[in-house]
Structures are given as structure tokens and as C-alpha cells.
Design a protein around this motif. Structure first.
Motif, PDB file in Angstrom:
ATOM      1  N   VAL A  10       0.832  -1.204   0.000  1.00  0.00           N
ATOM      2  CA  VAL A  10       0.000   0.000   0.000  1.00  0.00           C
ATOM      3  C   VAL A  10       0.866   1.253   0.000  1.00  0.00           C
ATOM      4  O   VAL A  10       0.541   2.237  -0.666  1.00  0.00           O
ATOM      5  N   SER A  11       1.981   1.237   0.711  1.00  0.00           N
ATOM      6  CA  SER A  11       2.869   2.402   0.743  1.00  0.00           C
ATOM      7  C   SER A  11       3.485   2.666  -0.621  1.00  0.00           C
ATOM      8  O   SER A  11       3.546   3.820  -1.066  1.00  0.00           O
ATOM      9  N   ILE A  12       3.924   1.629  -1.305  1.00  0.00           N
ATOM     10  CA  ILE A  12       4.517   1.797  -2.628  1.00  0.00           C
ATOM     11  C   ILE A  12       3.476   2.272  -3.632  1.00  0.00           C
ATOM     12  O   ILE A  12       3.731   3.179  -4.426  1.00  0.00           O
ATOM     13  N   PHE A  13       2.285   1.699  -3.581  1.00  0.00           N
ATOM     14  CA  PHE A  13       1.210   2.123  -4.481  1.00  0.00           C
ATOM     15  C   PHE A  13       0.832   3.577  -4.224  1.00  0.00           C
ATOM     16  O   PHE A  13       0.675   4.369  -5.158  1.00  0.00           O
ATOM     17  N   THR A  14       0.701   3.943  -2.956  1.00  0.00           N
ATOM     18  CA  THR A  14       0.338   5.316  -2.607  1.00  0.00           C
ATOM     19  C   THR A  14       1.429   6.299  -3.022  1.00  0.00           C
ATOM     20  O   THR A  14       1.134   7.391  -3.511  1.00  0.00           O
ATOM     21  N   ALA A  15       2.682   5.923  -2.841  1.00  0.00           N
ATOM     22  CA  ALA A  15       3.775   6.797  -3.265  1.00  0.00           C
ATOM     23  C   ALA A  15       3.752   6.992  -4.780  1.00  0.00           C
ATOM     24  O   ALA A  15       3.974   8.100  -5.275  1.00  0.00           O
ATOM     25  N   GLY A  16       3.473   5.939  -5.528  1.00  0.00           N
ATOM     26  CA  GLY A  16       3.398   6.051  -6.983  1.00  0.00           C
ATOM     27  C   GLY A  16       2.262   6.935  -7.445  1.00  0.00           C
ATOM     28  O   GLY A  16       2.429   7.795  -8.320  1.00  0.00           O
TER      29      GLY A  16
END
Length: 92
Positions: A10-16
Motif C-alpha cells: 500500500v505504501s509503494i502504491f500510494t507513493a506512486g
């Protein structure tokens, strides 16, 4: 899948998503601001100093939005505040 993996995904998706929207929105805004400033310069060339100064201040405000989005995405990727909470609770 454990909670740590879910938080990471979720953190990587949100950062993207944050950096994608944070780059496209200000780019459109800067393009519109520049187009309107050039139109104003074409109509009133004697006011070039005022228009240019106002354009640069506006561009700085618009670009600050992209910088804030970039900072948030870097925090999510490298200094994620949620990792500590899950490691203390034994989430993974």
C-alpha cells in the motif's frame, strides 16, 4: 500475506499515485499559466516586467505542490511512519 507485506504494498502504491498526480497536476497548471502570461504579454508588451514577476511567483506556488507530493512519496518509501507501529506490535 502478513501485515508488513500489505503495508509495504500500500505504501509503494500510494507513493506512486502521489508522485503521478503530483507531477501531472502542476505541469498542467504551469502550462496554462505560461500560456496566459504569453497572451497577456502579446496584448500589453509595456507591462512585461509586472506580468513576468507575477508569472514567476505563480510558478513557484504551483511548483511547490509538486515538491510537497515528492516529499510525501519519499517519506512513504524510505521513512515510512507505519513500519515502526507494525514492528512494535509484532505484525510481521
Amino acid at each position: 500475506m502478513d501485515n508488513m507485506g500489505l503495508v509495504g504494498m500500500v505504501s509503494i502504491f500510494t507513493a506512486g499515485i502521489t508522485i503521478a498526480i503530483g507531477a501531472v497536476g502542476p505541469a498542467i497548471g504551469e502550462g496554462l499559466a505560461l500560456a496566459n502570461a504569453l497572451r497577456a504579454l502579446a496584448q500589453q508588451p509595456d507591462k512585461a516586467n509586472t506580468i513576468t514577476r507575477t508569472l514567476f511567483v505563480g510558478m513557484a506556488f504551483i511548483e511547490s505542490t509538486a515538491i510537497y507530493c515528492f516529499v510525501i512519496s519519499i517519506i512513504l518509501l524510505f521513512a515510512n511512519p507505519f513500519w515502526g507501529q507494525f514492528t512494535q506490535q509484532g505484525g510481521g
